[in-house]
Design an enzyme around this catalytic site. Structure first.
Site, PDB file in Angstrom:
ATOM      1  N   CYS A  84     -11.783   8.742  37.391  1.00 31.38           N
ATOM      2  CA  CYS A  84     -13.016   9.239  37.873  1.00 31.38           C
ATOM      3  C   CYS A  84     -14.024   8.345  38.456  1.00 31.38           C
ATOM      4  CB  CYS A  84     -13.583  10.363  36.786  1.00 31.38           C
ATOM      5  SG  CYS A  84     -14.327  11.595  37.738  1.00 31.38           S
ATOM      6  N   HIS A 179      -9.237  13.451  34.761  1.00 28.96           N
ATOM      7  CA  HIS A 179      -9.338  12.860  33.406  1.00 28.96           C
ATOM      8  C   HIS A 179      -8.235  13.173  32.487  1.00 28.96           C
ATOM      9  CE1 HIS A 179     -13.802  12.348  33.608  1.00 28.96           C
ATOM     10  NE2 HIS A 179     -13.710  12.789  34.605  1.00 28.96           N
ATOM     11  N   GLU A 181      -7.594  11.534  29.805  1.00 30.88           N
ATOM     12  CA  GLU A 181      -7.822  11.737  28.446  1.00 30.88           C
ATOM     13  C   GLU A 181      -8.286  13.196  27.980  1.00 30.88           C
ATOM     14  OE1 GLU A 181      -9.836  10.815  30.919  1.00 30.88           O
ATOM     15  OE2 GLU A 181     -11.760  11.380  30.646  1.00 30.88           O
TER      16      GLU A 181
HETATM   17  N1  GLN Z   1     -19.181  12.124  40.701  1.00 31.46           N
HETATM   18  C1  GLN Z   1     -19.254  10.967  39.503  1.00 31.46           C
HETATM   19  C2  GLN Z   1     -19.861   9.859  40.054  1.00 31.46           C
HETATM   20  O1  GLN Z   1     -19.758   9.514  41.063  1.00 31.46           O
HETATM   21  C3  GLN Z   1     -17.819  10.715  38.698  1.00 31.46           C
HETATM   22  C4  GLN Z   1     -17.810  11.910  37.850  1.00 31.46           C
HETATM   23  C5  GLN Z   1     -16.943  11.727  36.511  1.00 31.46           C
HETATM   24  O2  GLN Z   1     -16.724  10.402  36.383  1.00 31.46           O
HETATM   25  N2  GLN Z   1     -16.648  12.725  35.850  1.00 31.46           N
HETATM   26  O3  GLN Z   1     -20.434   8.732  39.313  1.00 31.46           O
END
Ligand code: GLN
Length: 197
Positions: A84, A179, A181
Site C-alpha cells: 500500500c 494488505h 498482513e
Molecule cells: N492512500 C494511502 C497513502 O497514500 C495509503 C493507504 C494505505 O497504506 N492503506 O498514503
C-alpha cells in the site's frame, strides 16, 4: 534470517505477526525486528515497508536517516516488500497527487504510481485476484489503495485489476497495493521470504 519491518507509522504490528507466523509455517528460524531509527536496516536480511500514510512515512524515513539505508539495501539485493503506502514509496515516479504534492519517493522500483487509484467510492474493498505465481485465486483487502500505472521492462506483473497493476516484482523487490498482513493467507509473505538467499 532477520526481517525488519519499518515501524515509523502505519500497520506495523500486523506485519510483524504475519511474518512470525509465516516463518514458523516454514519451520525456519527467524527474527522479526522493528525499524524506528537508522542503524537497524543494514543488519536485516529482508525489509518490509508497511501501509500507512505515504506523505508522513516519506518525511519520517528521511528525517530518521532510514531512507538512504533502504536505498542501499535495495541496490545490494536485499529483498524488500512494500504494501500500500509502501508500494508508493518504492516507486520511481508518480502521477496526479503524488506528482503535485512532490511526495518523497525512494525511487528503488521502476514503477509509476497513482496514490488513490480506486477513488472514494471504492475506498476499501475485498476482491479475488488471479496472481501469476499462485495456482488459485487470492482474496485481497484494499484500503484507500494506490496502484501501479506504468512499469519498466524489468518489472513483472503479478496481478491486475482492469488496467491497474496491483502486485508486481522486480528482482529482490515486491510491491502490493493491498494488505497481505490482514488475511490468514500468507502466500505473498512466503513468496517474499523465498527471495532471501
Ligand atoms: N492512500 C494511502 C497513502 O497514500 C495509503 C493507504 C494505505 O497504506 N492503506 O498514503
Amino acid at each position: 534470517m532477520r526481517v525488519g519491518v519499518v515501524a515509523l507509522q502505519g500497520d506495523v504490528s500486523e506485519h510483524v505477526d504475519a511474518l512470525k507466523k509465516a516463518i514458523s509455517e516454514r519451520g525456519e528460524k527467524g527474527e522479526v525486528v522493528t525499524i524506528k531509527h537508522s542503524g537497524i536496516t543494514p543488519t536485516c536480511d529482508a525489509l518490509i515497508l508497511p501501509g500507512g500514510e505515504s506523505t508522513t512515512l516519506g518525511h519520517l524515513l528521511v528525517y530518521e536517516g532510514i531512507a538512504d539505508e533502504i536505498k542501499k539495501a535495495a541496490s545490494d539485493g536485499v529483498p524488500i516488500m512494500g504494501t500500500c503506502a509502501g508500494l508508493i514509496l518504492m516507486a520511481k515516479s508518480g502521477e496526479g497527487q503524488v506528482q503535485k504534492t512532490r511526495q518523497y519517493l525512494l525511487s528503488i522500483m521502476d514503477t509509476t504510481v497513482n496514490r488513490n487509484a480506486f477513488g472514494r467510492q471504492r475506498e476499501s474493498f475485498e476482491t479475488k485476484l488471479d496472481v501469476s505465481v499462485f495456482d488459485s485465486p487470492y482474496i485481497a483487502i484494499f484500503i484507500r489503495a494506490p496502484a501501479i500505472v506504468k512499469c519498466g521492462e524489468s518489472v513483472k506483473t503479478l496481478a491486475k485489476i482492469d488496467d491497474y497493476v496491483v502486485a508486481a516484482e522486480q528482482g529482490n523487490l515486491m510491491a502490493l497495493a493491498f494488505h497481505p498482513e490482514l488475511t490468514d493467507d500468507l502466500r505473498f509473505h512466503h513468496h517474499f521470504l523465498d527471495k532471501i538467499s
